[in-house]
Scaffold this active site. Structure first.
Site, PDB file in Angstrom:
ATOM      1  N   ASP A  52       0.833  -1.197   0.000  1.00 24.90           N
ATOM      2  CA  ASP A  52       0.000   0.000   0.000  1.00 24.90           C
ATOM      3  C   ASP A  52       0.871   1.251   0.000  1.00 24.90           C
ATOM      4  OD1 ASP A  52      -2.842   1.168   0.616  1.00 24.90           O
ATOM      5  OD2 ASP A  52      -1.464   2.185   1.980  1.00 24.90           O
ATOM      6  N   TYR A  57       3.168   9.578   0.413  1.00 24.65           N
ATOM      7  CA  TYR A  57       4.163   8.903   1.272  1.00 24.65           C
ATOM      8  C   TYR A  57       5.592   8.964   0.750  1.00 24.65           C
ATOM      9  CZ  TYR A  57      -0.088   6.444   2.927  1.00 24.65           C
ATOM     10  OH  TYR A  57      -1.323   6.121   3.381  1.00 24.65           O
ATOM     11  N   LYS A  87      -2.453   5.995  -4.063  1.00 27.06           N
ATOM     12  CA  LYS A  87      -3.561   6.903  -3.756  1.00 27.06           C
ATOM     13  C   LYS A  87      -3.348   8.293  -4.341  1.00 27.06           C
ATOM     14  CE  LYS A  87      -3.837   4.574   0.709  1.00 27.06           C
ATOM     15  NZ  LYS A  87      -2.405   4.424   1.028  1.00 27.06           N
ATOM     16  N   HIS A 120      -7.474   9.460  -1.638  1.00 29.62           N
ATOM     17  CA  HIS A 120      -6.898   9.367  -0.296  1.00 29.62           C
ATOM     18  C   HIS A 120      -7.824   9.942   0.791  1.00 29.62           C
ATOM     19  CE1 HIS A 120      -2.617   9.030   1.582  1.00 29.62           C
ATOM     20  NE2 HIS A 120      -3.534   8.701   2.467  1.00 29.62           N
TER      21      HIS A 120
END
Length: 322
Positions: A52, A57, A87, A120
């Protein structure tokens, strides 16, 4: 070393089955470790197949490098064995930015498609930055129709096998379902013994939306985390009686709720322990004890709330479902 095979669940789209245990790549601060690729390779060696990621990130590139290396080393036989999620960040939650954002993510990942692409947050900010907290003055209304139409386009173009959302309340899912041609396959939300999400889970089950749990251990030490899960006396006692770690008890509990679970640890021993949740179960008494734990949401998303923004309170962001 023999790796553990994780069980799967079928999604409502014709995408591939989703492995019920996934490996999260969000560390806080984002992009702060330099050995991410090595950790991800370790995870693949141990048996993790579901990863994921997110534009936010800064983990797409190391994940892409790890996937390429895993294929090269023969740790996996083909891309088909892997389930990769990324996302759309709030700054790309504009109809015309969605497909380009996914193309950028795919370039970072070195992939032709992701298995799952998620919105997200039901939040939009001015285009530009990939940051959390966001700048409050940049908050804009979230345009469900144009964003979701573009998400559907991602699936039609084959850039994403399935599409879904994250951090959506029942009410926001209702709204999305009323305008969608392709319904969301997944809603990725916070789920753990101290925030069990009974109502949302029942709603999603009824609508054929699969739930993926993030922060199953409370995400201690992150911006969005809490220590409460790891410090729960009830959970500590169950773990002790079972001869398991508290983390394993939380992950097993979530697994028994029928959701897929994302766990993030860059510690090799814990990565192994976290996989070891499939060949034992919690007793009715233990489950009952967990079901009676007082409930409190960990991440309220105050970062997205502003007197001048579309959400004036956390109540509005979650539609009172907190």
């Amino acid at each position: 070393m023999a790796h553990i095979t994780t069980p799967n669940a079928q999604l409502n789209t014709n995408g591939k089955a989703i492995p019920l245990l996934g490996f999260g790549t969000a560390e806080y601060p984002f992009g702060s470790s330099d050995n991410v690729k090595e950790c991800l390779l370790d995870a693949i060696r141990l048996g993790y197949r579901h990863f994921d990621s997110a534009a936010l990130y800064r983990s797409e590139q190391p994940l892409g490098e790890a996937l390429a290396e895993a294929l090269e080393l023969g740790l996996v036989n083909s891309r088909e064995e892997l389930f990769i999620t990324t996302k759309l960040w709030c700054s790309d939650a504009h109809g015309d930015r969605v497909v380009p954002a996914l193309r950028t993510s795919l370039k970072n990942l070195g992939l032709e498609f992701v298995d799952l692409y998620l919105v997200h947050w039901p939040v939009c900010v001015k285009a530009g930055e990939y940051e959390l907290p966001v700048k409050k003055e940049d908050l804009l209304p979230f345009d469900y129709e144009s964003v979701w139409k573009a998400m559907e386009e991602c699936q039609k173009l084959g850039l994403a096998k399935s599409i879904g959302v994250s951090n959506f309340s029942c009410k926001k899912l209702e709204k999305l379902l009323s305008i969608s041609e392709i319904p969301p396959a997944v809603n990725q939300v916070e789920v753990n013994p101290l925030w069990q999400q009974q109502k949302l889970r029942e709603f999603c089950k009824e609508k054929g939306i699969h739930i993926t749990a993030y922060s199953p251990l409370g995400a201690k030490g992150t911006l969005w985390g809490t220590d409460r899960v790891m410090e729960s006396k009830v959970l500590q006692e169950i773990a002790k009686a079972k001869g398991k770690t508290l983390a394993q008890v939380c992950l097993r509990w979530a697994h028994e709720q029928g959701v897929s679970v994302l766990v993030k640890s860059f510690n090799s021993e814990r990565m192994k322990e976290n996989l070891d949740i499939f060949d034992w179960s919690l007793s009715p008494d233990e489950l009952n004890g967990i079901s009676q734990l007082p409930q409190k949401k960990g991440f309220l998303g105050v970062e997205f709330v502003s007197p001048d923004g579309p959400y004036k309170s956390t109540e509005e962001l979650w539609d009172g479902e907190i």
